[in-house]
Design an enzyme around this catalytic site. Sequence first.
Site, PDB file in Angstrom:
ATOM      1  CG  ASP A   8     -15.290  28.018  18.070  1.00 31.70           C
ATOM      2  OD1 ASP A   8     -14.651  28.421  19.065  1.00 31.70           O
ATOM      3  OD2 ASP A   8     -15.233  28.562  16.958  1.00 31.70           O
ATOM      4  CG  ASP A 129     -16.416  38.515  17.509  1.00 31.46           C
ATOM      5  OD1 ASP A 129     -15.225  38.271  17.789  1.00 31.46           O
ATOM      6  OD2 ASP A 129     -17.374  38.048  18.140  1.00 31.46           O
TER       7      ASP A 129
END
Length: 242
Positions: A8, A129
């Site tokens: 990330d 998500d």
Amino acid sequence: MILYPAIDLKDGKCVRLLRGEMDKATVFSDSPANQAAVFEKSGFEWLHIVDLNGAFEGKPVNESAVKSILERVKMPVQLGGGIRDMDMIATWLDAGVSRVILGTAALRNPVLVKEACRLFPGQVAVGIDAKDGKVAVNGWAEISDHPAVELAQKFEDVGVCAIIYTDISKDGAMAGPNFDETVKLAESITTPVIASGGVSSVADIVRFKQLSDAGIEGCILGRALYEGAIKAEEALTITKGE
């Protein structure tokens, strides 16, 4: 069962967030390319990259970090975060990304997903998500009223190669995945599901492998891999059934 180590990216560095909160970022490496090389040497077959800044800003921000990774490793890469139009999809695929992940764009512009799947077969995944079963967008900063299962079903039979499902409340918390919601989503569609969020032990990987018949074909490893709670060699041995 494929394991996807995660990189990330925030401000050019490799970080992990706690439950998707940008102000709760732990930096694990100043060199994402070096980290990618470590994962490749460990034997992982795929790499999962998210441009966190890009997800919030709606456009790629960490391009140089991503390109440095692509230049460093040969393993296939899937990339998400800030990819919102066809030009950017084409740009990243031309740059060497094997699979783009459309998240916010999947909710806001489903026609884009369908057209991208037509133009780039096998190279488009949808990232869903969710928090409490509802889809989150714009870097998880906004929770919609749209059920995650309904969004996943919208892309059945359009050529999406995978649904990457993340439970935000579990992400980075080292408290275990939301198996129930993940299985619920996987069983509602025929598209393969990659599970994300909360994988914190080898036991979690074992359980996901046991759930492969539900349509779960892989899982993403984050904080647990960085902090040593999951060892790459042991995890990979499990997925290969050795």
